[in-house]
Design an enzyme around this catalytic site. Structure first.
Site, short mmCIF file in Angstrom:
data_model
loop_
_atom_site.label_atom_id
_atom_site.label_comp_id
_atom_site.label_asym_id
_atom_site.label_seq_id
_atom_site.Cartn_x
_atom_site.Cartn_y
_atom_site.Cartn_z
N ASP A 119 -2.45 -6.79 -0.63
CA ASP A 119 -3.38 -7.21 0.42
C ASP A 119 -2.89 -6.54 1.71
OD1 ASP A 119 -5.28 -8.73 2.05
OD2 ASP A 119 -5.34 -10.12 0.39
N GLU A 137 -14.69 -9.84 -0.23
CA GLU A 137 -14.73 -9.67 1.22
C GLU A 137 -14.66 -8.21 1.69
OE1 GLU A 137 -13.02 -13.85 2.87
OE2 GLU A 137 -11.47 -12.46 2.24
N HIS A 139 -9.57 -5.38 1.37
CA HIS A 139 -8.21 -5.94 1.48
C HIS A 139 -7.15 -4.89 1.14
CE1 HIS A 139 -8.94 -10.17 2.42
NE2 HIS A 139 -10.00 -10.10 1.65
#
Ligand SMILES: [Zn+2]
Length: 644
Positions: free
Chosen positions: A151, A284, A228
């Protein structure tokens, strides 16, 4: 005989540790019968193991009989025997008690997947920490550890083909995620003085996987894509659309080098992780860069893709095919549904359960981990007594009451629901002991949801059983939440509030907005008071002023008008700058009673509640309550307009 008396005395004297009967086993077994007699033993109980076919005892299941002469375990698999021994350990308090009540237990899991997620990117965790959590997982018959290895906050796995991932993307100048996030979010070199971070070597992973295997736990690695991935793109900026470091967090999907990179990384991942599933993230992603990137535009034209959602879907499908060609399956967060999902891919449903249900309807396997019940990064008790967290309020009870099978799920697709998982994102969880504190006991609730059958699950009984389990964990050196001293929900939220305006009509001078509607037009006069979190469906949220008029039905004496707001600056929730309180007998001519000014600084980051109220002496039928949105332009949350 003397021995018997001594052993009996030990059993009776230390009641909590001595869980000798099956009525304390957690997760609660499918079925048990308690007999009259006891089995007393020295050192270790005598155990006979019988193996039968899966027709008699399901895989992972077991039959455990305690007779006056010893213990008989009947299983169809090694996992079943392992779980029978976990049950026995709970009954003897891990060997502390030398007396067992005679009984017969028949037990098997409801779901095959019972997971625990560890975010090692935001803060790195040692191999020893992971092993210790596996020991606790095994005790509660959990069988998947999901490692969030990559991440923005740091890459955590040795990859030989791309050494910068470990020498650079795994390190940052700041120790805590919070400081790093508040700064310029850059990375550091491993050799830089004070660099924080770390990564697992291949030897670490082999050791971890072997340790997990002995406990019938599968370790599932997660490699994030396409979003990410800021840390990867800082080390290898040529894989982003801009070609420059620190400009975006998404891979360029138009660039073939991106696929070379990901396939090479996944090759090395699959070499050391033997898991059925490889987690490829998918959540996301900010797809904006792709809209203007020549390579991404070219890819969309070549592949006939109509949107950037379809571009993400192209990437996920291509990676899924690659992983499947190696004999594995992919799993991803529910965003991988957007733009179409690869056949055979499984979905982890986190944004509620809708994504999971949709995936099941399409014939995909699903793991449920809805944030509202399964995100252990929320505070588990009153925020004022808890360590800083990402916000929210998720006590043990709220975790426990989650029932994964919903009425809206088509009966012929329910078999695609493979299990549940507890997730701990660790933005605010810096230390290992804090992480442990967040997991236990809430992860035990998820373990029981995954193992036990719904008709056997009962919150009150679970709370009784979980206390001795926490005592066992603490005796083994785990830092657990102190359930016995739980404060609980805001007191008024538990009781509700009687007042003059309860049940009265509310006129909205500014309309209710789409987010956080709570009980709609009834919210401000339903007597229901908000809890520790604005997402509990009791608070109404506005990205504007809140301006309402309460109609009391007839002119009456008004001596108090007030409402409570909250401030939590992380997600942009602020106090109003001021509240005007006005009254009227006819609903036309209003008298300003007072203006209540805010005195909470917009920089105060702790969760705060403040009542904006006045004591007065008026006759009125209409009470207007007008809260002005602060200059921070965030959310206003109000739960009730109280009139007395
Ligand atoms: Zn691109």
């Amino acid at each position: 005989m003397r021995h018997y008396l001594i052993f009996l005395f030990i059993c009776l004297s230390a009641t909590l540790l001595q869980a000798q009967a099956p009525d304390r086993i957690t997760p609660i077994p499918v079925d048990y019968k308690i007999g009259q007699e006891c089995y007393l033993f020295q050192d270790q109980p005598s155990i006979k193991v019988k193996t039968v076919s899966e027709k008699k005892v399901p895989a992972e299941g077991y039959r455990l009989e305690v007779t006056p002469k010893g213990v008989i375990i009947t299983v169809s698999s090694a996992a079943g025997e392992f779980y029978a021994r976990q049950t026995l350990d709970q009954m003897t308090g891990c060997g502390a008690c030398k007396e067992l009540t005679c009984c017969e237990i028949n037990d098997y899991p409801r779901f095959p997947y019972r997971g625990l997620h560890v975010d090692v990117s935001r803060h790195f965790r040692s191999v020893d920490f992971l092993k210790k959590q596996m020991d606790a997982m095994a005790m509660f018959k959990m069988n998947r550890m999901h490692l969030h290895l990559t991440d923005a906050a740091g890459w955590r796995l040795q990859i030989d083909a791309y050494p910068e991932l470990c020498s650079y993307a795994a390190w940052r100048p700041q120790t805590t995620w919070k400081d790093w996030w508040a700064g310029d979010r850059h990375y550091a070199h491993e050799s830089d003085p004070g660099a924080y971070g770390g990564y697992y070597t291949k030897e670490d992973i082999k050791e971890l996987v072997a340790y997990a295997h002995e406990r019938f736990i599968e370790v599932i690695p997660e490699i994030e894509m396409p979003g990410h991935s800021e840390e990867v793109l800082a080390a290898y900026p040529e894989l982003s659309c801009s070609g420059e470091a620190y400009t975006q967090g998404e891979f360029c999907v138009g660039n073939e080098d991106t696929f070379r990179f990901l396939e090479t990384v996944l090759d090395e991942v699959m070499e050391i992780f033997p898991s059925e599933y490889i987690h490829i993230g998918g959540d996301e992603a900010n797809k904006e860069h792709w809209k203007t990137c020549p390579k991404c535009i070219q890819r969309m034209q070549d592949e006939g893709l109509a949107s950037v959602d379809e571009l993400q879907s192209y990437m996920i499908k291509r990676i899924a095919r690659y992983v499947e060609s190696k004999g594995r399956k992919v799993i991803g967060w529910d965003e991988i549904l957007d733009g179409g999902l690869a056949e055979g891919a499984a979905v982890m449903s986190w944004r509620g359960t809708e994504g999971g249900i949709k995936a099941m309807e399409m014939g995909h396997d699903v793991i449920m981990t809805p944030g509202r019940y399964c995100y252990l990064d929320h505070a588990q008790d009153a925020p004022f007594k808890e360590p800083e967290s990402i916000g929210g309020y998720l006590p043990l009870d709220s975790t426990y009451v989650y029932e994964p099978v919903e009425a809206s799920m088509p009966a012929d697709k329910v078999h695609h629901l493979k299990g549940v998982q507890a997730n701990l994102w660790s933005e605010y969880v810096v230390t290992d002991s804090h992480a442990e504190y967040m997991y236990w006991p809430r992860a035990i609730a998820i373990a029981e949801t995954g193992w036990s059958h719904p008709e056997d699950r009962n919150l009150k009984d679970f709370r009784r059983r979980v206390l001795p389990m926490l005592e066992i964990l603490r005796s083994k050196g785990y830092e657990t939440f102190d359930l016995e001293n739980e404060y609980g929900e805001r007191k008024l939220a538990q009781t509700g509030l009687e007042h003059k305006a309860k049940g009265c009509k509310v006129i909205y001078n500014k309309p209710i907005q789409d987010w956080y509607q709570a009980a709609g037009e009834k919210t401000f006069t339903d007597g229901v008071i908000g809890g520790w979190t604005y997402s509990d469906n009791r608070w109404q949220g506005f990205l504007s002023d809140i301006d309402v008029t309460v109609d009391l039905g007839e002119v009456q004496q008004v001596n108090y008008v007030g409402g409570t707001f909250m401030q939590l600056i992380g997600p942009g929730v602020f106090m109003p700058s001021k509240v005007d309180i006005l009254v009227s007998e006819d609903g036309v001519d209003f008298t300003l009673v007072t203006t209540v000014w805010n005195d909470i600084p917009v920089t105060t980051s702790d969760l705060l509640f403040k009542e904006f109220s006045t004591i007065c002496n008026y006759k009125a039928r209409y009470v207007r309550y007008h809260a002005y949105r602060s200059t921070m332009r965030g959310f206003l949350f109000l739960d009730e307009v109280v009139v007395n």
